[in-house]
Write an enzyme that holds these catalytic residues in place. Sequence first.
Site, PDB file in Angstrom:
ATOM      1  CE  LYS A 155      -0.414  -0.189   5.056  1.00 61.15           C
ATOM      2  NZ  LYS A 155      -1.325  -0.229   6.206  1.00 61.15           N
ATOM      3  NE  ARG A 203      -5.941   0.709  12.104  1.00 60.03           N
ATOM      4  CZ  ARG A 203      -4.823   0.612  11.382  1.00 60.03           C
ATOM      5  NH1 ARG A 203      -4.031   1.680  11.237  1.00 60.03           N
ATOM      6  NH2 ARG A 203      -4.480  -0.519  10.802  1.00 60.03           N
ATOM      7  CE1 TYR A 226      11.848  32.678  -0.653  1.00 60.44           C
ATOM      8  CE2 TYR A 226      12.094  30.284  -0.555  1.00 60.44           C
ATOM      9  CZ  TYR A 226      11.760  31.438  -1.256  1.00 60.44           C
ATOM     10  OH  TYR A 226      11.332  31.344  -2.554  1.00 60.44           O
ATOM     11  CG  MET A 246       8.098  23.874  -3.491  1.00 63.06           C
ATOM     12  SD  MET A 246       6.872  24.728  -4.487  1.00 63.06           S
ATOM     13  CE  MET A 246       5.772  25.347  -3.205  1.00 63.06           C
TER      14      MET A 246
END
Length: 859
Positions: A530, A628, A754, A803
């Site tokens: 998964k 769950r 930054y 980023m």
Amino acid sequence: MIHKKVNLFQGLLHVSESFRVSEPFQAHYSCSFTIFAIMVSYDIENISRILGGRTEGKTNITIRNILTDSRTVTVPEVTLFFALKGHNHNGHDFISGLYQRGVRAYVVSEGNELHDDYPDAGFIMVEDTLQSLQQLAAHHRETYTCPVTAITGSNGKTIIKEWLYHCLADILPVTRSPKSYNSQIGVPLSLWLLDDQTRLGIFEAGISLPGEMNRLRQMIKPDIGIFTNIGEAHQENFLNIEQKIEEKLKLFYGCRYLVFCLDHHNIRSCIERSPELAGVELFRWSFTSKADLQITGTIRKKGTTNIKGIYDHKSIDVTIPFTDSASIENAIHCLAFLLLQKIDPDAIMSHMSSLPPVAMRLEQKSGINGCTIINDSYNSDITSLSIALDVLERQLQHKRKTLILSDIFQSGKKQVELYKTVAGLSAEKSITRIIGIGDAICEYRQFFTIPGRFYHTTDEFLYQFNPDDFQDECVLIKGSRHFRFEGISALLELKKNTTRLEINLSALVHNLNHFRSLLNPGTKIMVMVKALSYGSGRHEIAGVLQHQRVDYLGVAFADEGIVLRKAGITLPVMVMNPEPESFDLIIQYKLEPEIYNIKSLLSFNDAVIRNQETDFPVHIKIDTGMHRLGFVESEISVLSDTLKKCRNIRIRSVFSHLAGSDEEIFDNFTQQQIRSFGQLSERISDALGYPVIRHILNTSGIARFPEAQYEMVRLGIGLYGFINVNSDKLRNVSTLKSTILQIKSVKKGDTVGYSRMGKPKKDSRIAVIPVGYADGLNRKLSNGKGKFLVNGKLAPVVGNICMDMTMIDVTNIPVEEGDEVIIFGDDIPLIQMADELGTIPYEILTGISERVKRVYFHE
């Protein structure tokens, strides 16, 4: 003591008639060589005599190939299959399938009167099939009198072997181990490759347990040895480093010559005190001590290293196209071996200046127009071609498969025979198109029955290249380095940024086999794939697992399972979080849903009826304390009654999930969960009236609670080398890499990034790498908290992670633009980054953005 230098080829090869030596070696060899045609022939009857076995069925079957992996049959009619037995596999289980594929010869240790079931086959009955495989290999080795070199050590074996082949293949036919075949099975398979043309054998030998090297020595019987170095690999199986060295040195008992580096003091000490090595001629090299080959200096410059030394009172000067320390050491081992054989230094210099990158791995990348590219373009011979074709055949995500192949050099075969064999392999492995490049393959194109195009040169292919000719197919690029196929791979590979997540599929299989070794015989294994297989890819990992014959795959959502089905994955797939809107697709693609409450059970049963299916498999989830999804104890009676009414579905398994199996403080709770699961699953099974598979153990549970294996276990993050239980037997699978785009000089007082957060305390060199938080790099690693590996040294992050870019301080590190940066991997473990961030490896791996290129490789 400086030992005498002996010409190996003059000393160990018989000399009688002319052996043509190609340039640049002709001037350096005055002797001539005999090629003795020994003409070894095998059939069932004489192999049985060699093994001391008992025959059943046909005995006159000719044998040319031996096989231990039922998935890699090439020429079945002349293949002998050894039915090896392991902890969780038994080769005897695959005899029926092999017989259907045309294999007619077998070495077995189980069964009686097998020829009744397989009337056209011949069987050799033995006590131990692995021992018999090694016994046959030892006999085959004894048949040939050519000198044999054996290489052992912790690192560098494969590279040294390939570089010696590069330096020697022009002078005489060399047979060498394929890839890294150096184990108890790999060595006999390698020795089988010795044939009438071989004038020198070069074989690797690796061990992981005491006692193994004696068996390898008895097979290889080397004349010359090379001991590369010693490290921590497999150290857990030895008392100390000295015991491991002594075990490895057993390979060289009875050798005539041994090459090693004096600077590895523990190796030197073990050799000097070993009485069994007293008669071995030693060839030593060293950076610091007096030796046969004294290295006086190394100068790294623009991707090359100049190595200077003194040998036999003469200066040695060679340049290699590598700068890393490991490559320098490997190259000097090769240099020492070649000098020992009195090859002229000018000839050595010529070949070492062109040492190729060794394809330690077979890389798989995304290509143009939806293609997958498998790049194995550093060398080409018939053995490595067969291995690469096996990998190509397993790429089920594409129906079309194209082989781009160059001429094959130094095969030892007549060209007619060689290209008939290549054509046969191509047809056997279901290749749909051949693109041949080279004069020889063009000449023998008529042997290929599949569609093809042929070009005399790589430039001719590149000139006529049309990207539209490659659409949704898997392309294997396999060529000798002479043909410079890197130009072809550059055109076919999908262009992405240089940041990449490398997935070591060999390490992944190693981890799978480790967990299999912990299971009881017959226990099934489900592997979770998964979340892009924990960030590692969609169908690529599933394809490997299918090839390794796992029993089940697990995904989170239906669309993940659909991707697998479209990629050709046929294994059973359980969907753990099925949504009602996906039920029809689940049925259409033959996926198997988890059922966790009455509503989902009834809804899925209606979908099965609507799709006119019967006995559709589902999996019942029990909540034993995770809280769950799942049925709780008070719902079991209603569940059992409801299941009896749902006649169109069949319960394949009942399972639960452990909440704290990785932490000792929760062991009492875990044991409580296991007891509860046993009771509740038994109630469900009794109500159904038929047996079901039960499973509760996850990765940590497999390691810590073996008594609860039941019929199946579920393996997740452990496949990638992570487990919250001390284990040094797992290997790292994932390595995140990037490259340096630019290096800037930043003065003290200036700022970086930054918010001006990066504030160097002195004049600094700052490197910019193209990876940022959009790629999955956590911003909490900013401002020195994160450190990346550059040329073996840690470089801290400077300022805030952006980023798309990150800046690192390389002030005290010798680097250039374009150098590689390792964010996590073997030498800078992901678990360390997870600890820094206060999280788990799962989160980091699954957070790697899909825009980061995944590169898959086999060692």
